[in-house]
Design an enzyme around this catalytic site. Structure first.
Site, PDB file in Angstrom:
ATOM      1  N   LYS A 103       1.098  -1.186   0.061  1.00  0.00           N
ATOM      2  CA  LYS A 103       0.033   0.074   0.030  1.00  0.00           C
ATOM      3  C   LYS A 103       0.902   1.164  -0.198  1.00  0.00           C
ATOM      4  CE  LYS A 103      -3.899   1.993   0.232  1.00  0.00           C
ATOM      5  NZ  LYS A 103      -3.373   2.915  -0.869  1.00  0.00           N
ATOM      6  N   LYS A 119       5.573   1.760  -2.974  1.00  0.00           N
ATOM      7  CA  LYS A 119       5.367   3.006  -3.540  1.00  0.00           C
ATOM      8  C   LYS A 119       5.677   2.966  -5.075  1.00  0.00           C
ATOM      9  CE  LYS A 119       4.746   7.240  -1.844  1.00  0.00           C
ATOM     10  NZ  LYS A 119       3.831   7.490  -0.807  1.00  0.00           N
ATOM     11  N   ASP A 147       0.046  10.513  -4.952  1.00  0.00           N
ATOM     12  CA  ASP A 147       0.913  11.237  -4.180  1.00  0.00           C
ATOM     13  C   ASP A 147       1.120  12.499  -4.813  1.00  0.00           C
ATOM     14  OD1 ASP A 147       2.954  10.537  -1.657  1.00  0.00           O
ATOM     15  OD2 ASP A 147       4.377  11.231  -3.364  1.00  0.00           O
TER      16      ASP A 147
END
Length: 449
Positions: free
Chosen positions: A92, A128, A168
């Site tokens: 995640k 990520k 992000d």
């Protein structure tokens, strides 16, 4: 400085293996330095090679992203997905679209995400991803074509029980929408494989505000515990002007603070009367313009064409919410000199190691990002739950759950800090508390991966 021979060997080996990945090495060193007392009290960590495994991603995926711009010219970028650790749940972590993205940045973010997710108490591993693609100055059609090309490769590596990306820097609802549309088209299924989605197709109320709100819930608890005070009547500086910065400023204001300065990548504005947050939202979220546009309505405000100088303004609380290593040693000294009592990180690793040491040495309450900015991924976890249940919770329900998660997170970090230090060093508390859960899961699951 590392003293334990095992820990020292692990770091030297990873340093020799990835000598040019400075951001990743910085993040690894910062964590390993604080884990020595845990390692010395548990021989199983060395015997089972826990540290060697926890600093190496389970999977690092790199791929070409080819797309066509509005002039018909073929453009090529590099895409990444780092699936760092799945010991406590599916990978995640967000996707970042920014020119500074490279393997080192993605690995450092995935490494940090592993401990951050652990601290939330939710069942999420660390990952990520992203690309060196820059959405700024691109048309909606160009961004759509890029996102579709990016997902055409990424889709084969993700899934709601495998890896759940989110947004992000450079990846908001627009980008998530394009990414999700392409995933659905290719996979022929509608699942909660991405978080940060629009409300119309499974997004969660409160997700946009989550990281900023969570930062302030954590900081409020830190101020009460370590300083016997709170946000009320405090002057606050917030670097950045994206989602995290805007909603951290909004929640701090709701808690009684005055926001006196904010920034973007070009410079910062200082308004001694308090920043007009609604105007900032309009400039950055609607018009997508530079922050200096603020002066058109408030000509008495000050604009400085250097975003890093924002820390020279006297304040009570500093909330770095922009990017990694934005707050260096000299900036830290200025904050100390000007009477700052607390620094809480909304961005990932925004303070350099020397800056952090200055905060600790000068009794500034310091909240490391892996703890204080965990609100975003916490609500992403709540979004995953809502998707699995086919339910949608109210904003107040999500916000209350977020508040409880962040306050419990602080308590866990603080108690761990008390156990291993003087209770004031939350870096030690966050690193060890995050590590312990992942470590125990890795022990139980064996060494197959």
């Amino acid at each position: 400085m590392i003293n334990n021979n095992y820990v020292k060997t692990v770091y030297k080996n990873i340093q020799a293996k990835y000598p040019y990945e400075k951001e990743f090495l910085q993040a690894v060193l910062e964590v390993l330095e604080t884990l020595e007392p845990v390692v010395e009290n548990d021989a199983q960590i060395e015997k089972l090679g826990i540290l060697e495994r926890i600093v190496e991603p389970e999977r690092m995926i790199t791929f070409r992203v080819s797309w066509v711009d509005d002039n018909g010219k073929v453009q090529v970028n590099t895409g990444y997905r780092c699936q760092f650790n799945s010991a406590i749940g599916p990978y995640k972590g967000g996707l970042r679209f920014h020119p500074t993205v490279n393997a080192s940045v993605i690995k450092f973010l995935g490494f940090e995400q592993t401990f951050k997710n652990s601290l939330t108490g939710l069942s999420m591993g660390g990952g990520k991803g992203g690309s060196d693609f820059d959405p700024k100055g691109k048309s909606d059609m160009e961004i759509m074509r890029f996102c579709q090309s990016f997902m055409t490769e990424l889709y084969r590596h993700i899934g709601q029980f495998t890896d759940v990306p989110a947004g992000d820097i450079g990846v908001g609802k627009r980008e998530v929408g394009y990414l999700y549309g392409q995933y659905k088209r290719i996979s022929n299924e509608f699942t909660g494989v991405l978080t940060g989605k629009a409300l119309e197709f499974g997004g969660s109320l409160g997700r946009t505000e989550a990281t900023g709100y969570g930062l302030c819930y954590f900081t409020q608890k830190m101020l009460e515990t370590l300083k016997g005070t709170n946000f009320n009547d405090k002057k606050v500086i917030v670097s950045g002007s994206g989602n995290v910065a805007i909603y951290a400023a909004q929640k701090a204001k709701e808690l009684g603070a005055k926001i006196i300065a904010m920034s973007d990548s070009c410079g910062y504005i200082y308004d001694k009367n308090g920043i007009d947050l609604q105007l900032i939202k309009n400039i950055k979220e609607v018009k997508r313009e530079r922050i200096k546009e603020y002066l058109k309505k408030y000509p008495n405000a000050i604009y400085v064409d250097n975003c890093r100088d924002i820390w020279s303004i006297p304040c009570d609380i500093a909330l770095p919410c922009a990017t990694q290593n934005e707050l260096d040693e000299n900036s830290a000294k200025l904050l100390v000199k000007n009477g700052c009592i607390a620094v809480a990180e909304g961005a990932n690793m925004p303070s350099t190691p020397k800056a952090i040491q200055i905060f600790i040495d000068n009794d500034i309450a310091y909240a490391p990002g892996k703890a204080s900015n965990a609100g975003g991924v916490a609500v992403s976890g709540l979004e995953m739950s809502q998707n699995s249940l086919r339910l949608s919770w109210s904003f107040d329900q999500v916000d209350q759950k977020l508040k409880e998660i962040m306050e419990n997170l602080f308590d866990r970090v603080y108690k761990t800090s008390q156990k291993y230090s003087d209770g004031k060093n939350l870096v030690i508390g966050a690193n060890i508390a995050g590590f312990e859960k992942v470590c125990e899961a890795m022990k139980i699951q064996g060494i197959a991966y």
